[in-house]
Motif scaffolding. Structure first.
Motif, mmCIF file in Angstrom:
data_model
loop_
_atom_site.group_PDB
_atom_site.id
_atom_site.type_symbol
_atom_site.label_atom_id
_atom_site.label_comp_id
_atom_site.label_asym_id
_atom_site.label_seq_id
_atom_site.Cartn_x
_atom_site.Cartn_y
_atom_site.Cartn_z
ATOM 1 N N HIS A 45 -13.278 35.624 9.906
ATOM 2 C CA HIS A 45 -14.369 34.525 9.594
ATOM 3 C C HIS A 45 -15.280 34.672 8.656
ATOM 4 O O HIS A 45 -16.184 33.788 8.304
ATOM 5 N N SER A 46 -15.275 35.934 8.074
ATOM 6 C CA SER A 46 -16.294 36.138 6.913
ATOM 7 C C SER A 46 -15.583 37.340 6.066
ATOM 8 O O SER A 46 -14.782 37.900 6.630
ATOM 9 N N THR A 47 -15.897 37.437 4.965
ATOM 10 C CA THR A 47 -15.682 38.553 3.973
ATOM 11 C C THR A 47 -16.892 38.825 3.027
ATOM 12 O O THR A 47 -17.804 38.049 2.908
ATOM 13 N N ALA A 59 -20.206 41.336 -9.440
ATOM 14 C CA ALA A 59 -20.872 40.437 -8.869
ATOM 15 C C ALA A 59 -20.175 40.438 -7.248
ATOM 16 O O ALA A 59 -19.251 40.896 -7.084
ATOM 17 N N THR A 60 -21.244 39.743 -6.412
ATOM 18 C CA THR A 60 -20.632 39.591 -5.111
ATOM 19 C C THR A 60 -21.124 38.397 -4.444
ATOM 20 O O THR A 60 -21.877 37.773 -4.762
ATOM 21 N N ALA A 61 -20.587 38.038 -3.340
ATOM 22 C CA ALA A 61 -20.945 37.028 -2.568
ATOM 23 C C ALA A 61 -20.344 37.369 -1.060
ATOM 24 O O ALA A 61 -19.161 37.602 -1.092
ATOM 25 N N MET A 62 -21.164 37.409 -0.001
ATOM 26 C CA MET A 62 -20.796 37.480 1.388
ATOM 27 C C MET A 62 -20.631 36.078 1.691
ATOM 28 O O MET A 62 -21.389 35.121 1.506
ATOM 29 N N VAL A 63 -19.183 35.750 2.346
ATOM 30 C CA VAL A 63 -19.002 34.307 3.010
ATOM 31 C C VAL A 63 -18.361 34.246 4.074
ATOM 32 O O VAL A 63 -17.717 35.117 4.512
ATOM 33 N N GLY A 64 -18.851 33.307 4.792
ATOM 34 C CA GLY A 64 -18.477 33.113 6.143
ATOM 35 C C GLY A 64 -18.371 31.806 6.658
ATOM 36 O O GLY A 64 -18.939 30.906 5.984
ATOM 37 N N GLU A 65 -17.883 31.661 7.652
ATOM 38 C CA GLU A 65 -18.040 30.272 8.314
ATOM 39 C C GLU A 65 -18.191 30.433 9.970
ATOM 40 O O GLU A 65 -17.941 31.377 10.617
ATOM 41 N N ASP A 66 -19.019 29.379 10.324
ATOM 42 C CA ASP A 66 -19.326 29.520 11.855
ATOM 43 C C ASP A 66 -18.728 28.514 12.641
ATOM 44 O O ASP A 66 -19.083 28.149 13.717
ATOM 45 N N TRP A 97 -12.707 30.407 -0.997
ATOM 46 C CA TRP A 97 -12.216 31.081 0.298
ATOM 47 C C TRP A 97 -12.384 30.224 1.393
ATOM 48 O O TRP A 97 -11.622 29.906 2.433
ATOM 49 N N LEU A 98 -13.388 29.332 1.484
ATOM 50 C CA LEU A 98 -13.835 28.597 2.296
ATOM 51 C C LEU A 98 -13.028 27.067 2.681
ATOM 52 O O LEU A 98 -12.491 26.916 3.721
#
Length: 140
Positions: A45-47, A59-66, A97-98
């Motif tokens: 659910h996230s990465t 660069a980075t982005a923490m991404v997830g879904e709830d 990704w989402l």
């Protein structure tokens, strides 16, 4: 973007990711970055996405879904690469990704005094929803 790859973080990226978070000013003393990385990468659910340029994490982005919305955290660009399009590229990676998971909304939190980044997100099409975020720390 030539010479840039957006990919999921690997275990051997952890030290570079944490160093980038500190250099970019997104790390906070009350958050343990190693714990945050492990938590974000524990299930599908996230990465944590990284933009790799010339073999280095830039660069980075923490991404997830709830289950209802997507969220982005720890969006950071190496200060030496700011203004080069990496911020937009890593956010496009988060959106992709989402989208691949059927999520149609992406939200993020911006500190009230961070006016420079507010303009960046507005340029990418994000809008202030005029909502207030409440928080309660439930674990010491």
């Amino acid at each position: 973007m030539t010479g840039t790859t957006i990919r999921a973080m690997r275990d051997d990226d952890a030290e570079a990711v944490v160093a980038l978070w500190h250099a970019a000013g997104v790390a906070r003393p009350w958050n343990d970055p190693a714990r945050d990385l492990a938590f974000a990468r524990r299930d599908p659910h996230s990465t944590v996405l990284v933009a790799e340029r010339d073999g280095r994490v830039a660069a980075t982005a923490m991404v997830g879904e709830d289950g209802h919305r997507g969220w982005a955290y720890y969006v950071a660009v190496d200060p030496a690469h700011r203004g080069s399009g990496l911020g937009g590229a890593i956010m496009a990676g988060a959106e992709d990704w989402l989208r691949a998971r059927g999520v149609w909304k992406l939200q993020l939190l911006v500190r009230e005094d961070n006016t420079a980044v507010k303009g960046f997100y507005e340029h990418l099409g994000y809008r202030d929803t005029r909502t207030t975020c409440f928080q309660k720390v439930i674990e010491p």
